[in-house]
Motif scaffolding. Sequence first.
Motif, PDB file in Angstrom:
ATOM      1  N   ILE A 274      39.125  50.274  51.037  1.00 52.02           N
ATOM      2  CA  ILE A 274      39.620  51.588  51.900  1.00 52.02           C
ATOM      3  C   ILE A 274      38.357  52.310  51.979  1.00 52.02           C
ATOM      4  N   ASP A 275      38.136  52.477  53.500  1.00 52.84           N
ATOM      5  CA  ASP A 275      36.935  53.064  54.120  1.00 52.84           C
ATOM      6  C   ASP A 275      37.268  54.217  54.901  1.00 52.84           C
ATOM      7  N   ASN A 276      36.885  55.464  54.163  1.00 49.64           N
ATOM      8  CA  ASN A 276      37.013  56.763  54.925  1.00 49.64           C
ATOM      9  C   ASN A 276      38.365  56.791  55.686  1.00 49.64           C
TER      10      ASN A 276
ATOM     11  N   ASP B  59      39.687  52.651  57.943  1.00 51.83           N
ATOM     12  CA  ASP B  59      40.081  51.418  57.714  1.00 51.83           C
ATOM     13  C   ASP B  59      40.679  50.900  56.289  1.00 51.83           C
ATOM     14  N   LEU B  60      41.660  50.116  56.550  1.00 53.59           N
ATOM     15  CA  LEU B  60      42.197  49.447  55.202  1.00 53.59           C
ATOM     16  C   LEU B  60      42.256  48.156  55.446  1.00 53.59           C
ATOM     17  N   PHE B  61      41.539  47.378  54.393  1.00 50.53           N
ATOM     18  CA  PHE B  61      41.336  45.885  54.237  1.00 50.53           C
ATOM     19  C   PHE B  61      41.973  45.247  53.071  1.00 50.53           C
ATOM     20  N   LEU B  62      43.014  44.130  53.193  1.00 50.58           N
ATOM     21  CA  LEU B  62      43.230  43.523  52.304  1.00 50.58           C
ATOM     22  C   LEU B  62      42.868  42.000  52.460  1.00 50.58           C
ATOM     23  N   ASN B  63      42.258  41.437  51.243  1.00 49.60           N
ATOM     24  CA  ASN B  63      41.705  39.966  51.269  1.00 49.60           C
ATOM     25  C   ASN B  63      41.098  39.879  52.776  1.00 49.60           C
ATOM     26  N   GLY B  64      40.144  41.007  53.116  1.00 46.65           N
ATOM     27  CA  GLY B  64      39.087  40.798  54.268  1.00 46.65           C
ATOM     28  C   GLY B  64      39.901  41.021  55.532  1.00 46.65           C
ATOM     29  N   ARG B  65      41.161  40.993  55.456  1.00 44.10           N
ATOM     30  CA  ARG B  65      41.867  41.407  56.785  1.00 44.10           C
ATOM     31  C   ARG B  65      42.331  42.806  57.150  1.00 44.10           C
ATOM     32  N   SER B  66      42.123  43.236  58.192  1.00 40.31           N
ATOM     33  CA  SER B  66      42.462  44.843  58.223  1.00 40.31           C
ATOM     34  C   SER B  66      44.108  44.981  58.480  1.00 40.31           C
TER      35      SER B  66
END
Length: 232
Positions: free
Chosen positions: A9-11, A62-69
């Motif tokens: 979870i990025d900002n 940004d939200l990434f799960l297993n490297g995918r946005s």
Amino acid sequence: MSGDGILRIDNVSGGYGRMTIVRDISAVLQRGDCLCILGRNGVGKSTLLKILAGHLPSQQGDLFLNGRSLNSLSADQRFREGLSCAMQERPVFDNLSVRDNLTLMLPTGNLAIYRPYFDAFPVLEQRLAQNAGTLSGGERKILSFVRTMAEAADVTMLDEPSEGVQPENIEKMKSFILRRKAEGGCIVVVEQHLHLAEAIADRFLVMDNGRTVLQGPAADIERDTILQHLEP
């Protein structure tokens, strides 16, 4: 904690329409991690989960799960990617039976995956034909918890799972969460029950006024420090 993790979870910021409730939240979780999100009522914890689940749009971040946005994905698409969520509001489909609540997302309708949960929470098996809306508040919470945990998603998010639940059943919830962690699942929990949070958390994130005011490994954060942020 290293690398990008299973969940990043990025900002993230967001809210309702033009109203920003959650501001600049960041966290990284590895497999087997549990992040407990704490804070007083009304500070944005549930709103954050709704944003992560895709029920509310993010305004930035940004939200990434297993490297995918996941940014452009709907709630249904995020679920299919491996992000499952039990929300605090309307945790079950009141007009459907307990059985239908449990089998709605199962292609075969087979209840076999629920056997460990029925053994722990026999009231669910006893009331399979009963409308979920006629259950007590605590029983609806258990139903929501069981349905979500049984999905065995890469990331499971739980919003106030212990609310209205009897202490002996909270202990059973704890056991299932710890088991899921041991299997490599990632758990994000919004929780008011500090004893439960302390028993399951690898990391704490404490919020106030929509922002992070305290964050770090659970082992490094004193209970008294957390309580300072939870007091009115």
